[in-house]
Structure formats: structure tokens, C-alpha cells
Design an enzyme around this catalytic site. Structure first.
Site, short mmCIF file in Angstrom:
data_model
loop_
_atom_site.label_atom_id
_atom_site.label_comp_id
_atom_site.label_asym_id
_atom_site.label_seq_id
_atom_site.Cartn_x
_atom_site.Cartn_y
_atom_site.Cartn_z
N CYS A 1 -49.10 76.42 52.84
CA CYS A 1 -49.26 75.15 52.15
C CYS A 1 -50.69 74.67 52.36
O CYS A 1 -51.11 74.46 53.51
CB CYS A 1 -48.27 74.15 52.75
N ASN A 2 -51.42 74.51 51.28
CA ASN A 2 -52.81 74.05 51.40
C ASN A 2 -52.89 72.64 51.99
O ASN A 2 -53.80 72.32 52.75
CB ASN A 2 -53.47 74.04 50.02
N THR A 3 -51.93 71.81 51.62
CA THR A 3 -51.95 70.42 52.07
C THR A 3 -51.71 70.34 53.58
O THR A 3 -52.41 69.61 54.30
CB THR A 3 -50.86 69.62 51.32
N TYR B 1 -45.70 66.80 50.08
CA TYR B 1 -46.65 66.51 51.14
C TYR B 1 -47.92 65.86 50.55
O TYR B 1 -48.63 65.13 51.22
CB TYR B 1 -47.08 67.80 51.84
N HIS C 1 -47.59 75.85 44.99
CA HIS C 1 -46.62 75.68 43.89
C HIS C 1 -47.20 76.12 42.54
O HIS C 1 -46.44 76.41 41.61
CB HIS C 1 -46.19 74.21 43.75
N CYS D 1 -52.82 75.01 45.44
CA CYS D 1 -51.52 74.55 45.94
C CYS D 1 -50.56 75.69 45.68
O CYS D 1 -50.59 76.30 44.59
CB CYS D 1 -51.09 73.29 45.19
N ASP E 1 -43.71 75.60 54.21
CA ASP E 1 -44.33 74.81 53.14
C ASP E 1 -43.52 73.52 53.02
O ASP E 1 -42.45 73.39 53.60
CB ASP E 1 -44.29 75.62 51.83
N SER E 2 -44.05 72.59 52.22
CA SER E 2 -43.29 71.37 51.96
C SER E 2 -42.02 71.67 51.16
O SER E 2 -41.08 70.89 51.16
CB SER E 2 -44.15 70.41 51.14
N1 DGL Z 1 -47.35 73.57 48.20
C1 DGL Z 1 -48.18 72.61 48.81
C2 DGL Z 1 -49.65 73.02 48.84
O1 DGL Z 1 -49.94 74.20 48.84
C3 DGL Z 1 -48.06 71.14 48.49
C4 DGL Z 1 -47.08 70.59 47.53
C5 DGL Z 1 -46.69 69.18 47.93
O2 DGL Z 1 -45.75 69.09 48.73
O3 DGL Z 1 -47.33 68.22 47.51
O4 DGL Z 1 -50.53 72.21 48.88
#
Ligand code: DGL
Length: 261
Positions: free
Chosen positions: A73-75, A42, A185, A183, A10-11
Site C-alpha cells: 500500500c503506497n499510502t 487509508y 488499487h 496506489c 493493504d487497506s
Molecule cells: N491501496 C492503497 C495505496 O496503495 C490505498 C487505498 C486507500 O485505502 O485509500 O495507496
């Protein structure tokens, strides 16, 4: 190969919410978790950057001996999943906002999605909504700064509370009865999101379905089991800072190493 670890990245530390679901379902596996903290967040980075970074990380994880890869990580999934799958030859599980299960659950026909700007602007997300939710009203709310604030200031900080006030209000106003945590997080702040929505709103995260999907892929490749439940955590940032963040999020100190993919 079965004794090799499963790599998860993940980020930052959001993917730890996914990792706990993976460890719960697959206690006989070893995991290597990589937080790309140097490049957090990210969510505001260009797609091409995330694609190249994702491929670089995936290749480095293969060199480290990973038997499977979870993009927690979705992004990163939105920007890089296809390129990663083309670049490496191992089972890859990518997660995306739970729009499909939300469609099955909603009664009001209004679904809220909280995610990063990059995820919501991606073609992949547009396709997901177009293919599965075109009969529904989808309120897609970008949350710039939220993942960063959760890590930097903590889930209970005033900054996070004020960002949540702003981002959750449109979902409550539209009477969404399902909120997709798009996300990794955001499960850290699920209770605070629920508090800002009407009682009875369902919050969806993707840890459990991702764990089931990983189990299926490992079984299909005869890669299941063989570990001892070990977990290694690494960061491209400063380990001391990340150790302090984990301590704030979980209340215990993890051993975290520095790793540059
Ligand atoms: N945790 C990440 C996600 O699932 C992105 C958080 C980020 O780095 O902006 O999208």
C-alpha cells in the site's frame, strides 16, 4: 523460519495486485494477506493514525509468525514505513510510486502520478520527486474516492468511470507520456486509464520490482523457499462482503477469514 508465511497488507484488496506478482515470482512461498477493510480508505486518514495502525498490524503479523512483511500500500508506506521498520525485526518491503522508473522512461519530460491524497501530501513523496524528478514536470493527481469506488462498485462501474474522467484529464492535457499508478488499487482500472490517455502512454505499477526486492531480501536472510504456494486471506471487515468484492474483481470466490490485529 523458512517455512513461515510472508505477510502482505493493504487497506483493502488493492494489494492483491501486488500479491499476484509476488506469487508468480516466488511460487515456493506461503502468503498471509491482510486487508484492513474496516479502515478503508487509508487515503484520507491522518498520517498519525496510519502510522499507529501500521505498527499495530506489523507487530500482530510478527506474532502470527510472518518471516517477512510487504506493505502492499503506497499510502501506508508513506505514513508508516519508517515506524514499522523501527518496530519490528524482520525484512520489510515497502512500495512507493514508481517515479524513478518513470524518469528513465519519459521522452516528453512530463510524468503523471495518480495516488491518494495522503501519499501525495507525504514528505516521503515530496522527497522522491525532489531527489529523482526535479528536472521533470510531475503532475501529481490525487484521486479521492477512487480506491473505495473500485471496491464498493466495481472497476467497470459508472462511478469509477466518472472519477477517472476527472482525474485522468489533467494528465492527458499536460501530455504526460508515462503514468505512474501510485496506489495498488489502480492496476484494476489500468485499461480504463490507458483509454483516457493518448495511444502509446506507458502505465507503470510496482508489483514486479517489489517481488524482485522481496526475493533479494529473503535470499540475503537465508529465508527463501520452504512454503508450498499456500495463500490465506484475512480481513478486519466483514468476510462475506469482502468475498463478494473479490468475486466481482476476479470472478471467483476466495475463502476469507476475519482477523483483528
Ligand atoms: N491501496 C492503497 C495505496 O496503495 C490505498 C487505498 C486507500 O485505502 O485509500 O495507496
Amino acid at each position: 523460519m523458512t517455512s513461515h508465511p510472508i505477510a502482505v497488507f493493504d487497506s483493502g484488496l488493492g494489494g492483491l495486485t501486488v500479491l499476484s506478482a509476488l506469487r508468480e515470482r516466488l511460487p515456493q512461498e506461503d502468503f498471509f494477506y491482510f486487508a484492513d477493510t474496516r479502515f478503508l480508505p487509508y487515503g484520507d486518514r491522518p498520517e498519525a493514525f496510519l502510522r499507529d495502525r501500521g505498527v499495530l498490524i506489523a507487530r500482530a503479523l510478527v506474532r502470527r509468525g510472518a518471516k517477512a512483511l510487504v506493505i502492499a500500500c503506497n499510502t501506508a508506506t508513506a505514513a508508516a514505513a519508517e515506524a514499522i521498520r523501527a518496530a519490528v525485526d524482520l525484512p520489510v518491503v515497502a512500495l512507493e510510486p514508481g517515479v524513478k522508473p518513470a524518469v528513465a522512461l519519459t521522452r516528453s519530460g512530463v510524468i503523471g502520478v495518480l495516488a491518494t491524497t495522503r501519499t501525495l501530501e507525504s514528505e516521503r513523496f515530496q522527497r522522491l520527486v525532489g531527489n529523482h524528478a526535479n528536472q521533470h514536470r510531475v503532475i501529481a493527481q490525487a484521486c479521492p474516492g477512487l480506491a473505495e469506488a473500485i471496491e464498493a462498485e466495481g472497476p467497470d462501474s459508472p462511478r469509477v468511470a466518472s472519477l477517472l474522467d476527472t482525474f485522468v484529464a489533467p494528465l492527458a492535457a499536460a501530455a504526460a507520456d508515462v503514468v505512474v499508478l501510485g496506489c495498488t488499487h489502480y492496476p484494476w482500472v489500468a485499461a480504463a486509464i490507458a483509454q483516457r490517455m493518448p495511444v502509446g502512454t506507458t502505465l507503470l505499477d510496482t508489483g514486479e520490482p517489489v517481488a524482485r526486492q522481496l526475493e533479494r531480501l529473503l535470499a540475503a536472510g537465508s529465508l527463501l523457499g520452504g512454503g508450498e504456494g499456500r495463500m490465506t486471506v484475512a480481513t478486519s471487515g466483514a468476510p462475506a462482503t469482502v468475498i463478494a468484492t473479490v468475486d466481482r474483481l476476479f470472478g471467483h470466490k476466495l475463502n476469507i477469514e476475519h482477523w483483528e490485529p
